[in-house]
Enzyme design. Structure first.
Site, mmCIF file in Angstrom:
data_model
loop_
_atom_site.group_PDB
_atom_site.id
_atom_site.type_symbol
_atom_site.label_atom_id
_atom_site.label_comp_id
_atom_site.label_asym_id
_atom_site.label_seq_id
_atom_site.Cartn_x
_atom_site.Cartn_y
_atom_site.Cartn_z
ATOM 1 C CB ILE A 194 -36.771 58.429 31.953
ATOM 2 C CG1 ILE A 194 -35.926 57.968 32.773
ATOM 3 C CG2 ILE A 194 -38.020 58.331 32.284
ATOM 4 C CD1 ILE A 194 -35.886 58.920 34.285
ATOM 5 C CE1 TYR B 226 -32.367 56.078 27.309
ATOM 6 C CE2 TYR B 226 -31.007 55.656 25.675
ATOM 7 C CZ TYR B 226 -32.114 55.655 25.931
ATOM 8 O OH TYR B 226 -33.097 55.025 25.336
HETATM 9 P P1 NDP Z 1 -41.728 57.484 25.554
HETATM 10 O O1 NDP Z 1 -41.049 58.617 26.455
HETATM 11 O O2 NDP Z 1 -42.712 57.781 24.193
HETATM 12 O O3 NDP Z 1 -42.794 56.533 26.760
HETATM 13 C C1 NDP Z 1 -41.989 56.258 27.819
HETATM 14 C C2 NDP Z 1 -43.123 55.131 28.758
HETATM 15 O O4 NDP Z 1 -42.352 54.616 29.715
HETATM 16 C C3 NDP Z 1 -44.192 55.883 29.045
HETATM 17 O O5 NDP Z 1 -45.390 54.971 28.902
HETATM 18 C C4 NDP Z 1 -44.050 56.312 30.647
HETATM 19 O O6 NDP Z 1 -45.202 56.256 31.316
HETATM 20 C C5 NDP Z 1 -43.142 54.979 30.800
HETATM 21 N N1 NDP Z 1 -42.423 55.495 32.041
HETATM 22 C C6 NDP Z 1 -41.460 56.070 32.300
HETATM 23 N N2 NDP Z 1 -40.765 55.956 33.390
HETATM 24 C C7 NDP Z 1 -41.582 55.192 34.252
HETATM 25 C C8 NDP Z 1 -41.928 54.778 35.268
HETATM 26 N N3 NDP Z 1 -40.683 54.979 36.409
HETATM 27 N N4 NDP Z 1 -42.530 53.613 35.782
HETATM 28 C C9 NDP Z 1 -43.446 53.135 34.832
HETATM 29 N N5 NDP Z 1 -43.478 53.533 33.544
HETATM 30 C C10 NDP Z 1 -42.521 54.659 33.142
HETATM 31 O O7 NDP Z 1 -40.370 56.567 25.495
HETATM 32 P P2 NDP Z 1 -40.296 55.794 23.935
HETATM 33 O O8 NDP Z 1 -41.450 54.982 23.404
HETATM 34 O O9 NDP Z 1 -39.451 56.784 23.152
HETATM 35 O O10 NDP Z 1 -39.142 54.756 24.703
HETATM 36 C C11 NDP Z 1 -39.409 53.416 25.174
HETATM 37 C C12 NDP Z 1 -38.067 52.845 25.308
HETATM 38 O O11 NDP Z 1 -37.483 52.652 24.102
HETATM 39 C C13 NDP Z 1 -37.461 53.519 26.522
HETATM 40 O O12 NDP Z 1 -36.861 52.339 26.973
HETATM 41 C C14 NDP Z 1 -36.306 54.198 25.427
HETATM 42 O O13 NDP Z 1 -34.946 54.111 26.241
HETATM 43 C C15 NDP Z 1 -36.086 53.008 24.370
HETATM 44 N N6 NDP Z 1 -35.554 53.745 23.215
HETATM 45 C C16 NDP Z 1 -36.256 54.722 22.551
HETATM 46 C C17 NDP Z 1 -35.648 55.138 21.453
HETATM 47 C C18 NDP Z 1 -36.363 56.375 20.603
HETATM 48 O O14 NDP Z 1 -35.629 56.911 19.623
HETATM 49 N N7 NDP Z 1 -37.609 56.834 21.195
HETATM 50 C C19 NDP Z 1 -34.429 54.800 21.043
HETATM 51 C C20 NDP Z 1 -33.870 53.661 21.582
HETATM 52 C C21 NDP Z 1 -34.367 53.089 22.893
HETATM 53 P P3 NDP Z 1 -46.086 57.736 31.426
HETATM 54 O O15 NDP Z 1 -46.768 57.807 30.004
HETATM 55 O O16 NDP Z 1 -46.786 57.490 32.517
HETATM 56 O O17 NDP Z 1 -44.749 58.767 31.498
#
Ligand code: NDP
Length: 241
Positions: A85, A147
């Site tokens: 997050i 973060y």
């Molecule tokens: P999204 O917000 O699209 O999806 C996040 C996912 O993580 C969802 O499935 C969500 O579940 C789940 N999640 C969040 N909190 C929890 C929790 N406490 N317990 C279980 N599941 C949880 O994120 P992204 O796909 O964009 O990002 C994925 C990863 O990539 C992250 O670690 C992010 O930091 C990293 N990242 C992303 C970038 C980007 O540009 N998008 C760049 C660099 C890194 P739910 O659907 O139930 O909310």
């Protein structure tokens, strides 16, 4: 050999692409999520991949989740710590609550999940642990002290555990994506994207979730056993470490 893969945050965004790519590669996949039941239901209906709701920041909840997954699919061979997050603010305005939320969800989760599968991997002499960090853990980012700190910590964690586990056939690696077109990035105001982010990406566009998933399937492969303690940057050239 059919491997069992567990993807945290595996129902949306990058995790969605990782789960489906691993399934396509022949793994039995479990996709974890935190709270968005609607997205998880749609994901399961579209992909046929079972979903498991538990909070990765809560050790006891992870324990219960891993037990259920092991009972349903078998012991976990491939763990992708992808859930994450953002709670952005300049440090002088950041609340303790938003510091804690990001550290618990993005860093404690990686301890929780890895701790719960590592003994089994050691006993079976095989494991692939892939931690999804971020370009902003590599270079720091104003407005993201929480973060950036959590994501940078994944590199130290991964290198330490890689050394501990190497002799047991377990690899531990990091993927550090740049800006990827998911809901997390769509939440960034367009003006910021157009003026402060895209001009600094030599490839000239956002990455796709599938491009990150490709990195995961590469590192998760049985044939990737000589790569451990590494960080694979997938950022369109924005940061060359
Ligand atoms: P999204 O917000 O699209 O999806 C996040 C996912 O993580 C969802 O499935 C969500 O579940 C789940 N999640 C969040 N909190 C929890 C929790 N406490 N317990 C279980 N599941 C949880 O994120 P992204 O796909 O964009 O990002 C994925 C990863 O990539 C992250 O670690 C992010 O930091 C990293 N990242 C992303 C970038 C980007 O540009 N998008 C760049 C660099 C890194 P739910 O659907 O139930 O909310």
């Amino acid at each position: 050999m059919t491997r069992v893969a567990l993807v945290t945050g595996g129902t949306r965004g990058i995790g969605h692409a990782i789960s489906t790519a691993l399934k396509y590669r022949g793994c039995r996949v479990a996709a974890n999520y935190g709270g968005n039941d609607t997205a998880a239901r749609q994901f399961q209906a579209a992909t046929g991949i079972p979903v498991y709701k538990f909070d990765v920041s809560d050790f006891a909840a992870c324990q219960e989740g891993v037990t259920r997954i092991t009972r349903d699919l078998g012991p976990v061979d491939i763990l992708v710590n992808n859930a994450g997050i953002t709670r952005d603010a300049m440090l002088h305005r950041m609340t303790k609550e938003n510091w804690d939320a990001v550290i618990h969800t993005n860093l404690d989760s990686v301890f929780n999940m890895t701790r719960l599968v590592i003994e089994g991997m050691r006993a079976r002499s095989f494991g692939r642990i892939i931690n999804v960090a971020s370009i902003n853990g590599r270079k720091g980012q104003a407005g993201q002290a929480n973060y950036s700190a959590a994501k940078a910590a994944l590199l130290g964690f991964s290198k330490a555990v890689a050394q501990e586990a190497a002799s047991r056939g377990i690899t531990v690696n990091v993927i550090a994506p740049g800006y990827i077109a998911t809901e997390m990035v769509r939440a960034v105001p367009k003006e910021i994207l157009d003026t402060k982010i895209l001009p600094f990406v030599p490839v000239g566009r956002l990455g796709t979730a599938e491009e990150v998933a490709r990195c995961v399937t590469f590192l998760a492969d049985d044939a990737a056993g000589f790569i451990t303690g590494a960080c694979l940057d997938a950022n369109g050239g924005q940061y060359m470490a």
